[in-house]
Design a protein around this motif. Structure first.
Motif, PDB file in Angstrom:
ATOM      1  N   UNK A  72      31.442  31.338  48.485  1.00  0.00           N
ATOM      2  CA  UNK A  72      31.532  32.591  48.376  1.00  0.00           C
ATOM      3  C   UNK A  72      30.484  33.743  48.056  1.00  0.00           C
ATOM      4  N   UNK A  73      29.971  34.261  48.668  1.00  0.00           N
ATOM      5  CA  UNK A  73      28.767  35.294  48.093  1.00  0.00           C
ATOM      6  C   UNK A  73      29.372  36.619  48.055  1.00  0.00           C
ATOM      7  N   UNK A  74      29.155  37.371  46.876  1.00  0.00           N
ATOM      8  CA  UNK A  74      29.371  38.703  46.765  1.00  0.00           C
ATOM      9  C   UNK A  74      28.273  39.575  46.357  1.00  0.00           C
ATOM     10  N   UNK A  75      27.792  40.356  47.476  1.00  0.00           N
ATOM     11  CA  UNK A  75      26.540  41.090  47.224  1.00  0.00           C
ATOM     12  C   UNK A  75      27.089  42.814  47.291  1.00  0.00           C
ATOM     13  N   UNK A  76      26.740  43.507  46.267  1.00  0.00           N
ATOM     14  CA  UNK A  76      26.464  42.863  44.956  1.00  0.00           C
ATOM     15  C   UNK A  76      27.526  43.333  43.924  1.00  0.00           C
ATOM     16  N   UNK A  77      27.392  42.769  42.629  1.00  0.00           N
ATOM     17  CA  UNK A  77      28.469  42.922  41.234  1.00  0.00           C
ATOM     18  C   UNK A  77      28.495  44.503  41.171  1.00  0.00           C
ATOM     19  N   UNK A  78      27.582  45.062  41.092  1.00  0.00           N
ATOM     20  CA  UNK A  78      27.586  46.703  40.648  1.00  0.00           C
ATOM     21  C   UNK A  78      28.344  47.582  41.453  1.00  0.00           C
ATOM     22  N   UNK A  79      28.596  47.203  42.802  1.00  0.00           N
ATOM     23  CA  UNK A  79      29.346  47.986  43.627  1.00  0.00           C
ATOM     24  C   UNK A  79      30.641  47.565  43.659  1.00  0.00           C
ATOM     25  N   UNK A  80      31.206  46.396  42.936  1.00  0.00           N
ATOM     26  CA  UNK A  80      32.579  45.766  43.210  1.00  0.00           C
ATOM     27  C   UNK A  80      33.589  46.871  42.162  1.00  0.00           C
ATOM     28  N   UNK A  81      34.674  47.130  42.862  1.00  0.00           N
ATOM     29  CA  UNK A  81      35.453  48.031  42.147  1.00  0.00           C
ATOM     30  C   UNK A  81      36.829  47.184  41.829  1.00  0.00           C
ATOM     31  N   UNK A  82      37.807  47.774  41.117  1.00  0.00           N
ATOM     32  CA  UNK A  82      38.887  47.457  40.609  1.00  0.00           C
ATOM     33  C   UNK A  82      39.786  48.376  40.331  1.00  0.00           C
ATOM     34  N   UNK A  83      41.176  48.322  40.492  1.00  0.00           N
ATOM     35  CA  UNK A  83      42.171  49.280  40.404  1.00  0.00           C
ATOM     36  C   UNK A  83      42.415  49.415  38.931  1.00  0.00           C
ATOM     37  N   UNK A  84      42.010  48.339  38.219  1.00  0.00           N
ATOM     38  CA  UNK A  84      42.406  48.465  36.647  1.00  0.00           C
ATOM     39  C   UNK A  84      41.375  49.612  35.931  1.00  0.00           C
ATOM     40  N   UNK A  85      41.874  49.842  34.805  1.00  0.00           N
ATOM     41  CA  UNK A  85      41.278  51.053  34.048  1.00  0.00           C
ATOM     42  C   UNK A  85      40.442  50.357  32.926  1.00  0.00           C
ATOM     43  N   UNK A  86      39.380  50.627  32.666  1.00  0.00           N
ATOM     44  CA  UNK A  86      38.527  50.184  31.341  1.00  0.00           C
ATOM     45  C   UNK A  86      37.805  51.498  30.866  1.00  0.00           C
ATOM     46  N   UNK A  87      37.819  51.328  29.492  1.00  0.00           N
ATOM     47  CA  UNK A  87      36.903  52.448  28.828  1.00  0.00           C
ATOM     48  C   UNK A  87      35.446  52.395  28.989  1.00  0.00           C
ATOM     49  N   UNK A  88      35.066  51.149  29.184  1.00  0.00           N
ATOM     50  CA  UNK A  88      33.421  50.920  29.493  1.00  0.00           C
ATOM     51  C   UNK A  88      33.286  50.180  30.703  1.00  0.00           C
TER      52      UNK A  88
END
Length: 347
Positions: free
Chosen positions: A197-213
């Motif tokens: 499985x290739x994911x190109x790239x990590x910096x553009x992957x989003x999540x519905x979870x909320x994070x402070x940083x």
């Protein structure tokens, strides 16, 4: 978890239907419903002891899964036989270095050695046709736009021997969602085994979870990908964009380190292999660096760190013997020594 609960429910219905005694049927219902509602608790009882692991090893049930040879002799050599299964490989590089092409090359090397499997490519910033043409070029060992009709046909024939499915933003707008990536991979794995499985790239992957940083978000995403590799018994290759820190270092070694990447903490912690890749010819004028593609392993959970140099040709990668590239030209007050000694020594 939902699939496991449904499996238990189907089994429960079948057993109760065939059970001739009401009391026994009621017991099956109670036990099954308890297992469904407390699945997480039940899973905690499914550990394996070191004695059981030892027995499996001597029965030959573990050794065959210890290493997956690739079609790259250079990779097999530095990795002591091949890629460790269920691994997250993180590849970090600057813009326009060739990390997407290298990910396709890695995918081909790993998947080609595992017939009857499928690979998945989640491309968040590149269209499917570019992924396909780069793969064909890598199979040909020559840039796609430089192939003759005959060469292209031969390369396409070789490329289709490695089945993979591309998800890009044009076809699938949700491709940047980590939940979509995980769910899609699980669904495809139910149809056929997944090798890469290739994911190109990590910096553009989003999540519905909320994070402070942002680093916490990246840690969550890389953690999910590492878990996916274990769950589906496959190799996950994730690409990471580095910051400008590497450009401030001496020009003799700007290959990325983990702290150069935006996802530094999470990616380094979750990955089995952390690879920094670089093309020195982008900032070095010495002809010795021409066509070099440098790969430096900054973390190897299962072995030693290593360095590889591939020959790079317009997005394709060639394996070269030791000594193929010469040392950089060394400026010296002694002209004869500088030109005829240092420059002719091999790596």
């Amino acid at each position: 978890q939902l699939r496991k609960q449904l499996t238990i429910a189907r089994k429960m219905i079948s057993q109760v239907t065939d059970c001739p005694h009401p009391e026994a049927a009621m017991k099956i219902l109670i036990e099954s419903m308890t297992e469904i509602s407390n699945l997480s608790y039940q899973q905690s009882k499914h550990g394996i002891s070191n004695i059981e692991i030892t027995e499996r090893f001597y029965e030959g049930l573990i050794a065959e899964y210890m290493m997956i040879p690739t079609t790259s002799q250079q990779l097999n050599s530095v990795l002591k036989g091949g890629i460790m299964p269920k691994s997250l490989i993180l590849v970090a590089a600057g813009a326009s270095v060739g990390k997407t092409g290298f990910a396709i090359f890695l995918m081909d090397c790993i998947a080609r050695a595992q017939p009857d499997t499928e690979s998945l490519f989640f491309s968040i910033e590149m269209e499917y046709k570019h992924i396909w043409s780069r793969h064909v070029g890598i199979c040909a060992g020559k840039p796609f736009d430089q192939l003759s009709d005959e060469e292209r046909m031969a390369a396409v024939t070789k490329a289709v021997q490695v089945p993979f499915k591309v998800y890009d933003t044009a076809i699938t707008p949700s491709v940047a969602d980590i939940d979509f990536i995980v769910a899609t991979a699980r669904l495809r794995a139910m149809e056929s085994p997944i090798s890469v499985i290739v994911v190109d790239y990590l910096g553009l992957v989003e999540t519905k979870q909320s994070f402070e940083r942002n680093d916490l978000k990246q840690s969550y995403i890389t953690g999910k990908l590492a878990q996916l590799a274990i769950e589906l018994n496959c190799t996950v290759i994730a690409l990471s964009q580095i910051n400008r820190g590497a450009a401030n270092r001496a020009s003799d070694d700007r290959c990325p380190w983990p702290h150069d990447a935006a996802d530094s903490s999470g990616g380094h912690r979750s990955s089995s292999l952390w690879l920094g890749v670089d093309r020195p010819e982008l900032y070095q004028s010495d002809p010795s660096y021409l066509n070099q593609f440098v790969v430096k392993c900054r973390k190897n959970r299962f072995g030693d760190l290593f360095e590889l140099i591939f020959a790079f040709n317009g997005g394709t990668f060639g394996e070269v013997p030791s000594g193929y590239f010469r040392k950089p030209y060394c400026k010296s007050k002694d002209i004869a020594k500088g030109v005829f000694s240092s420059h002719t020594e091999d790596f």
